[in-house]
Write an enzyme that holds these catalytic residues in place. Structure first.
Site, short mmCIF file in Angstrom:
data_model
loop_
_atom_site.label_atom_id
_atom_site.label_comp_id
_atom_site.label_asym_id
_atom_site.label_seq_id
_atom_site.Cartn_x
_atom_site.Cartn_y
_atom_site.Cartn_z
N ARG A 52 52.17 32.45 44.48
CA ARG A 52 51.23 33.40 45.08
C ARG A 52 50.62 32.83 46.36
O ARG A 52 50.39 33.56 47.33
CB ARG A 52 50.14 33.79 44.07
CG ARG A 52 49.29 34.97 44.52
CD ARG A 52 48.39 35.49 43.42
NE ARG A 52 47.38 34.53 43.03
CZ ARG A 52 46.49 34.72 42.06
NH1 ARG A 52 46.49 35.86 41.38
NH2 ARG A 52 45.60 33.80 41.76
N LYS A 151 45.50 36.55 48.76
CA LYS A 151 44.29 35.81 48.41
C LYS A 151 43.86 35.05 49.66
O LYS A 151 44.14 33.86 49.82
CB LYS A 151 44.57 34.88 47.23
CG LYS A 151 43.38 34.70 46.34
CD LYS A 151 43.79 34.14 45.01
CE LYS A 151 42.64 33.48 44.30
NZ LYS A 151 41.47 34.31 44.09
N GLU A 184 39.47 46.83 41.20
CA GLU A 184 39.21 45.60 40.42
C GLU A 184 37.77 45.19 40.65
O GLU A 184 37.05 45.83 41.40
CB GLU A 184 40.17 44.49 40.88
CG GLU A 184 40.01 44.14 42.36
CD GLU A 184 40.99 43.09 42.86
OE1 GLU A 184 41.51 42.32 42.05
OE2 GLU A 184 41.22 43.05 44.09
N1 PXG Z 1 40.76 39.81 41.61
C1 PXG Z 1 40.21 39.07 42.59
C2 PXG Z 1 39.69 39.77 43.79
C3 PXG Z 1 40.14 37.68 42.48
O1 PXG Z 1 39.61 36.96 43.46
C4 PXG Z 1 41.18 37.87 40.30
C5 PXG Z 1 41.25 39.23 40.49
C6 PXG Z 1 41.79 37.28 39.07
O2 PXG Z 1 43.05 36.67 39.37
P1 PXG Z 1 43.59 35.43 38.54
O3 PXG Z 1 44.90 35.13 39.15
O4 PXG Z 1 42.59 34.32 38.70
O5 PXG Z 1 43.71 35.88 37.13
C7 PXG Z 1 40.63 37.06 41.32
C8 PXG Z 1 40.59 35.57 41.21
C9 PXG Z 1 35.34 32.23 41.45
C10 PXG Z 1 36.54 32.89 42.01
O6 PXG Z 1 34.93 31.20 42.03
C11 PXG Z 1 37.36 33.68 41.23
C12 PXG Z 1 38.50 34.28 41.78
C13 PXG Z 1 38.75 34.06 43.09
C14 PXG Z 1 37.93 33.30 43.85
C15 PXG Z 1 36.82 32.68 43.33
O7 PXG Z 1 34.79 32.74 40.46
N2 PXG Z 1 39.27 35.09 40.97
#
Ligand code: PXG
Length: 285
Positions: A52, A151, A184
């Site tokens: 990713r 991301k 989301e």
């Molecule tokens: N949506 C968004 C917009 C995210 O940033 C997720 C979904 C979940 O994806 P994953 O691959 O982790 O299951 C994310 C990711 C934090 C933090 O510090 C969390 C995310 C990104 C950046 C910071 O809590 N989650």
């Protein structure tokens, strides 16, 4: 011994881990990142995270100066250098130092750094009793602007919604897309359960293709729970039997109130609990 940071191929002390004020990651949010976890010394779905990261970089025409294999090895090396077993790992690739002005071609040296840290989840009480969330007025980025699948280091869209959540006295907010459908949350994907079936917005709704989301879809399949990736409205959330969020940091967290509407019984539901238990088992296996 202090925290070791991986910076452009070297492990350095925290105090020495510095990037330029001319870095376009800082000036323009021009860069990409991943948030990853390790459980008992093993990195969870490392290949999926590295893939990713490279997909995000490709999307913004950023050439990561390492191969995917070298990237994965650097993540593991950073973890080992810090003797961490259960940790949160942040890998960041910025466009690098350049001139003032947007042109990324003037940034010849992308910067890569890896930070490992202790993990901070939501308070345990919320895993047991569930979270309250709101719908933000700030909509999720249009897929033809900065696609939410990327991301990127530009998280202002999510930060604005997070501010709304905090102002409302909650910890998370649901964001709708440009069509008014549920996308989301600010840092988590969203699922609901109705009549025993699991629903979650499709990638085409303009969301991050969450790795925890993907794992939950696989678990649901293995447990014989029917899954539908469908567009959802706010009303779908309000009338759901169960709701939960997924993310690397949050794992699986139940939601029991949305915009002051009680979800189901007002307590974490049985399907949420089964999926969370199985997720927990697989990550610690
Ligand atoms: N949506 C968004 C917009 C995210 O940033 C997720 C979904 C979940 O994806 P994953 O691959 O982790 O299951 C994310 C990711 C934090 C933090 O510090 C969390 C995310 C990104 C950046 C910071 O809590 N989650």
């Amino acid at each position: 011994m202090g925290l070791k940071i991986w910076l452009n191929g070297k492990l350095v002390e925290r105090e020495e881990a510095k990037v330029s004020v001319f870095d376009h990651g800082l000036l323009y949010g021009d860069g990409v990142f991943e948030g990853i976890r390790s459980y008992n010394g093993k990195v969870f779905r490392l290949d999926a995270h590295v893939r990713r990261l490279f997909d995000s970089a490709n999307g913004i025409r950023l050439a990561i100066p390492m191969t995917p294999k070298e990237t994965a090895d650097a993540i593991v090396a950073t973890l080992q250098a810090n003797s961490l077993k259960d940790s949160y790992i942040r890998i960041v690739v910025t466009r690098g130092e350049g001139t003032l002005g947007l042109d990324p071609n003037r940034c010849p040296h992308p910067q890569v750094f890896i930070i490992t840290d202790k993990i901070s989840l939501y308070p345990q009480e919320l895993y047991e009793n569930g979270l309250e969330i709101i719908t933000a007025a700030t909509m999720r980025n249009h897929p033809n602007a900065v696609n939410p699948r990327l991301k990127s280091l530009n998280y202002l869209n999510n930060i604005l919604a997070k501010i709304e959540a905090i102002d409302a006295g909650t910890l998370e907010a649901v964001m709708l897309n440009h069509l008014g459908y549920v996308a989301e949350c600010t840092g988590d994907n969203l699922f609901i359960v109705r009549d025993g079936r699991l629903f979650t917005p499709p990638i085409a709704a303009g969301i991050l293709e969450g790795i925890t989301r993907d794992e939950i879809l696989a678990i649901a399949h293995d447990l014989g729970i029917e899954v539908r990736e469908e567009n959802l409205t706010r009303q779908d959330l309000y009338v759901s039997d169960e709701c939960f969020l997924t993310g690397t940091a949050a794992e699986v967290i139940p939601v029991v109130r949305i915009d002051k509407r009680t979800v189901g019984s007002g307590k974490p539901g049985p399907i949420t609990k089964r999926l969370a238990e199985e997720f927990h088992r697989r990550t610690r296996a």
